[in-house]
Design a protein around this motif. Structure first.
Motif, PDB file in Angstrom:
ATOM      1  N   GLY A   1      25.527 -17.232   3.324  1.00 30.80           N
ATOM      2  CA  GLY A   1      24.903 -18.472   3.650  1.00 30.80           C
ATOM      3  C   GLY A   1      23.808 -18.816   2.663  1.00 30.80           C
ATOM      4  N   PRO A   2      23.116 -19.909   2.907  1.00 32.44           N
ATOM      5  CA  PRO A   2      22.087 -20.385   1.986  1.00 32.44           C
ATOM      6  C   PRO A   2      20.862 -19.477   1.927  1.00 32.44           C
ATOM      7  CG  PRO A   2      22.146 -21.735   3.955  1.00 32.44           C
ATOM      8  CD  PRO A   2      23.310 -20.792   4.035  1.00 32.44           C
ATOM      9  N   ASN A   3      20.666 -18.578   2.901  1.00 34.82           N
ATOM     10  CA  ASN A   3      19.515 -17.683   2.892  1.00 34.82           C
ATOM     11  C   ASN A   3      19.753 -16.405   2.108  1.00 34.82           C
ATOM     12  OD1 ASN A   3      17.977 -19.447   4.415  1.00 34.82           O
ATOM     13  ND2 ASN A   3      18.806 -18.656   6.322  1.00 34.82           N
ATOM     14  N   VAL A   4      20.959 -16.221   1.590  1.00 27.44           N
ATOM     15  CA  VAL A   4      21.278 -15.026   0.820  1.00 27.44           C
ATOM     16  C   VAL A   4      21.154 -15.369  -0.659  1.00 27.44           C
ATOM     17  CG1 VAL A   4      23.063 -13.338   0.246  1.00 27.44           C
ATOM     18  CG2 VAL A   4      22.811 -14.123   2.603  1.00 27.44           C
ATOM     19  N   HIS A   5      20.410 -14.530  -1.357  1.00 29.52           N
ATOM     20  CA  HIS A   5      20.227 -14.703  -2.793  1.00 29.52           C
ATOM     21  C   HIS A   5      20.664 -13.424  -3.499  1.00 29.52           C
ATOM     22  CE1 HIS A   5      17.796 -18.451  -2.827  1.00 29.52           C
ATOM     23  NE2 HIS A   5      17.674 -18.103  -1.553  1.00 29.52           N
ATOM     24  N   PHE A   6      21.195 -13.570  -4.690  1.00 33.06           N
ATOM     25  CA  PHE A   6      21.624 -12.447  -5.499  1.00 33.06           C
ATOM     26  C   PHE A   6      20.767 -12.398  -6.752  1.00 33.06           C
ATOM     27  CE2 PHE A   6      25.240 -13.626  -2.959  1.00 33.06           C
ATOM     28  CZ  PHE A   6      25.777 -12.404  -2.569  1.00 33.06           C
ATOM     29  N   VAL A   7      20.319 -11.200  -7.101  1.00 30.85           N
ATOM     30  CA  VAL A   7      19.566 -10.984  -8.336  1.00 30.85           C
ATOM     31  C   VAL A   7      20.411 -10.046  -9.190  1.00 30.85           C
ATOM     32  CG1 VAL A   7      17.462 -10.063  -9.363  1.00 30.85           C
ATOM     33  CG2 VAL A   7      17.353 -11.248  -7.157  1.00 30.85           C
ATOM     34  N   ILE A   8      20.782 -10.510 -10.370  1.00 28.21           N
ATOM     35  CA  ILE A   8      21.562  -9.695 -11.307  1.00 28.21           C
ATOM     36  C   ILE A   8      20.685  -9.480 -12.531  1.00 28.21           C
ATOM     37  CG2 ILE A   8      23.683  -9.481 -12.634  1.00 28.21           C
ATOM     38  CD1 ILE A   8      24.961 -11.503 -10.656  1.00 28.21           C
ATOM     39  N   ALA A   9      20.082  -8.283 -12.602  1.00 26.83           N
ATOM     40  CA  ALA A   9      19.211  -7.963 -13.735  1.00 26.83           C
ATOM     41  C   ALA A   9      20.049  -7.339 -14.840  1.00 26.83           C
ATOM     42  CB  ALA A   9      18.102  -7.012 -13.296  1.00 26.83           C
ATOM     43  N   GLY A  10      19.645  -7.561 -16.059  1.00 28.44           N
ATOM     44  CA  GLY A  10      20.353  -6.975 -17.188  1.00 28.44           C
ATOM     45  C   GLY A  10      20.770  -8.044 -18.173  1.00 28.44           C
ATOM     46  N   GLY A  11      21.564  -7.631 -19.105  1.00 31.96           N
ATOM     47  CA  GLY A  11      22.045  -8.554 -20.122  1.00 31.96           C
ATOM     48  C   GLY A  11      23.343  -8.029 -20.687  1.00 31.96           C
ATOM     49  N   GLY A  12      23.861  -8.701 -21.658  1.00 31.02           N
ATOM     50  CA  GLY A  12      25.089  -8.233 -22.286  1.00 31.02           C
ATOM     51  C   GLY A  12      25.978  -9.373 -22.700  1.00 31.02           C
ATOM     52  N   ALA A  13      27.126  -8.992 -23.201  1.00 28.53           N
ATOM     53  CA  ALA A  13      28.073  -9.957 -23.766  1.00 28.53           C
ATOM     54  C   ALA A  13      28.593 -10.960 -22.740  1.00 28.53           C
ATOM     55  CB  ALA A  13      29.243  -9.208 -24.403  1.00 28.53           C
ATOM     56  N   GLU A  14      28.641 -10.587 -21.476  1.00 30.96           N
ATOM     57  CA  GLU A  14      29.198 -11.465 -20.445  1.00 30.96           C
ATOM     58  C   GLU A  14      28.161 -12.375 -19.785  1.00 30.96           C
ATOM     59  OE1 GLU A  14      32.505 -11.818 -19.487  1.00 30.96           O
ATOM     60  OE2 GLU A  14      32.849 -10.658 -21.307  1.00 30.96           O
ATOM     61  N   GLN A  15      26.909 -12.273 -20.181  1.00 31.09           N
ATOM     62  CA  GLN A  15      25.862 -13.044 -19.517  1.00 31.09           C
ATOM     63  C   GLN A  15      26.083 -14.551 -19.640  1.00 31.09           C
ATOM     64  OE1 GLN A  15      21.866 -11.827 -20.349  1.00 31.09           O
ATOM     65  NE2 GLN A  15      21.064 -12.995 -18.644  1.00 31.09           N
ATOM     66  N   GLY A  16      26.477 -15.027 -20.802  1.00 30.77           N
ATOM     67  CA  GLY A  16      26.736 -16.454 -20.982  1.00 30.77           C
ATOM     68  C   GLY A  16      27.861 -16.942 -20.084  1.00 30.77           C
ATOM     69  N   ARG A  17      28.916 -16.163 -20.027  1.00 34.53           N
ATOM     70  CA  ARG A  17      30.051 -16.514 -19.152  1.00 34.53           C
ATOM     71  C   ARG A  17      29.632 -16.505 -17.689  1.00 34.53           C
ATOM     72  NH1 ARG A  17      34.349 -13.311 -16.889  1.00 34.53           N
ATOM     73  NH2 ARG A  17      36.152 -14.613 -16.475  1.00 34.53           N
ATOM     74  N   LEU A  18      28.816 -15.518 -17.309  1.00 36.27           N
ATOM     75  CA  LEU A  18      28.337 -15.425 -15.933  1.00 36.27           C
ATOM     76  C   LEU A  18      27.493 -16.644 -15.569  1.00 36.27           C
ATOM     77  CD1 LEU A  18      28.203 -13.715 -13.370  1.00 36.27           C
ATOM     78  CD2 LEU A  18      26.283 -12.482 -14.375  1.00 36.27           C
ATOM     79  N   LYS A  19      26.599 -17.052 -16.467  1.00 35.45           N
ATOM     80  CA  LYS A  19      25.781 -18.245 -16.234  1.00 35.45           C
ATOM     81  C   LYS A  19      26.652 -19.482 -16.051  1.00 35.45           C
ATOM     82  CE  LYS A  19      21.535 -16.902 -18.581  1.00 35.45           C
ATOM     83  NZ  LYS A  19      20.647 -17.134 -19.723  1.00 35.45           N
ATOM     84  N   MET A  20      27.700 -19.590 -16.872  1.00 33.85           N
ATOM     85  CA  MET A  20      28.602 -20.732 -16.787  1.00 33.85           C
ATOM     86  C   MET A  20      29.313 -20.755 -15.424  1.00 33.85           C
ATOM     87  SD  MET A  20      31.951 -21.577 -19.113  1.00 33.85           S
ATOM     88  CE  MET A  20      32.880 -20.301 -18.275  1.00 33.85           C
ATOM     89  N   LEU A  21      29.797 -19.593 -14.968  1.00 34.20           N
ATOM     90  CA  LEU A  21      30.492 -19.528 -13.683  1.00 34.20           C
ATOM     91  C   LEU A  21      29.550 -19.831 -12.517  1.00 34.20           C
ATOM     92  CD1 LEU A  21      32.724 -16.381 -14.290  1.00 34.20           C
ATOM     93  CD2 LEU A  21      33.527 -18.737 -13.948  1.00 34.20           C
ATOM     94  N   ILE A  22      28.327 -19.338 -12.598  1.00 32.51           N
ATOM     95  CA  ILE A  22      27.343 -19.610 -11.553  1.00 32.51           C
ATOM     96  C   ILE A  22      27.112 -21.111 -11.449  1.00 32.51           C
ATOM     97  CG2 ILE A  22      24.885 -19.382 -10.977  1.00 32.51           C
ATOM     98  CD1 ILE A  22      25.096 -16.492 -12.196  1.00 32.51           C
ATOM     99  N   SER A  23      26.958 -21.761 -12.582  1.00 33.64           N
ATOM    100  CA  SER A  23      26.750 -23.211 -12.609  1.00 33.64           C
ATOM    101  C   SER A  23      27.986 -23.958 -12.127  1.00 33.64           C
ATOM    102  CB  SER A  23      26.369 -23.638 -14.024  1.00 33.64           C
ATOM    103  OG  SER A  23      26.137 -25.014 -14.060  1.00 33.64           O
ATOM    104  N   GLU A  24      29.148 -23.521 -12.601  1.00 33.13           N
ATOM    105  CA  GLU A  24      30.415 -24.166 -12.231  1.00 33.13           C
ATOM    106  C   GLU A  24      30.647 -24.156 -10.722  1.00 33.13           C
ATOM    107  OE1 GLU A  24      35.048 -22.971 -12.902  1.00 33.13           O
ATOM    108  OE2 GLU A  24      33.755 -22.940 -14.692  1.00 33.13           O
TER     109      GLU A  24
END
Length: 159
Positions: A1-24
């Motif tokens: 639900g809207p009260n659940v938040h996810f924190v993904i710490a770190g970096g790497g080659a897939e970070q750009g793709r992950l940001k795109m999917l989160i936005s999409e």
């Protein structure tokens, strides 16, 4: 639900793709990517449940740190052939829907979450001390050295 938040710490080659999917998928307000966390106490202090990736019985250092700080830890099991056993101090499943269901149960039951966190902290504090981890790493490195030496010896004798 809207009260659940996810924190993904770190970096790497897939970070750009992950940001795109989160936005999409319109999850910008619920999934947070703070980048590489040098001191995990800060992102860990903001969460109620840590979800790791396990390979068999192996749990990463970040999950050990989370459990040490008395955060409950669940894991997505990456080894499809892993058989659950009594040695597993972190519950895991290869099925992400099972991990999600278990996560929801824990997030809705603070007493169960605190009990799991306490049990896991006890395991980490007793079985993953600096001394014990040093011994384990020493054994792993010695095994690797012996394997390399054996392979080198076999290559020289086969030529």
């Amino acid at each position: 639900g809207p009260n659940v938040h996810f924190v993904i710490a770190g970096g790497g080659a897939e970070q750009g793709r992950l940001k795109m999917l989160i936005s999409e998928y319109g999850l910008d307000k619920q999934i947070h990517l703070p980048g590489i966390a040098i001191d995990l106490r800060y992102p860990l202090s903001a969460i109620d449940l840590f979800i790791a990736l396990n390979v068999g019985e192996v749990t990463g250092v970040a999950a050990l740190e989370a459990a040490y700080l008395k955060l409950p830890v669940l894991a997505i099991q990456m080894n499809q052939k892993h058989q659950k056993n009594s040695e597993d101090w972190v519950w895991s499943s290869t099925n992400p829907y099972e991990v999600a269901a278990k996560s929801i149960k824990l997030l809705c039951n603070s007493e169960a979450r605190l009990l799991l966190a306490k049990k896991q902290a006890e395991v980490v504090r007793s079985q993953y001390t600096v001394e014990k981890m040093s011994q384990k790493y020493y054994q792993i490195y010695n095994q690797a050295i012996q394997k390399v030496r054996k392979n080198t010896y076999n290559e020289k004798n086969n030529n």
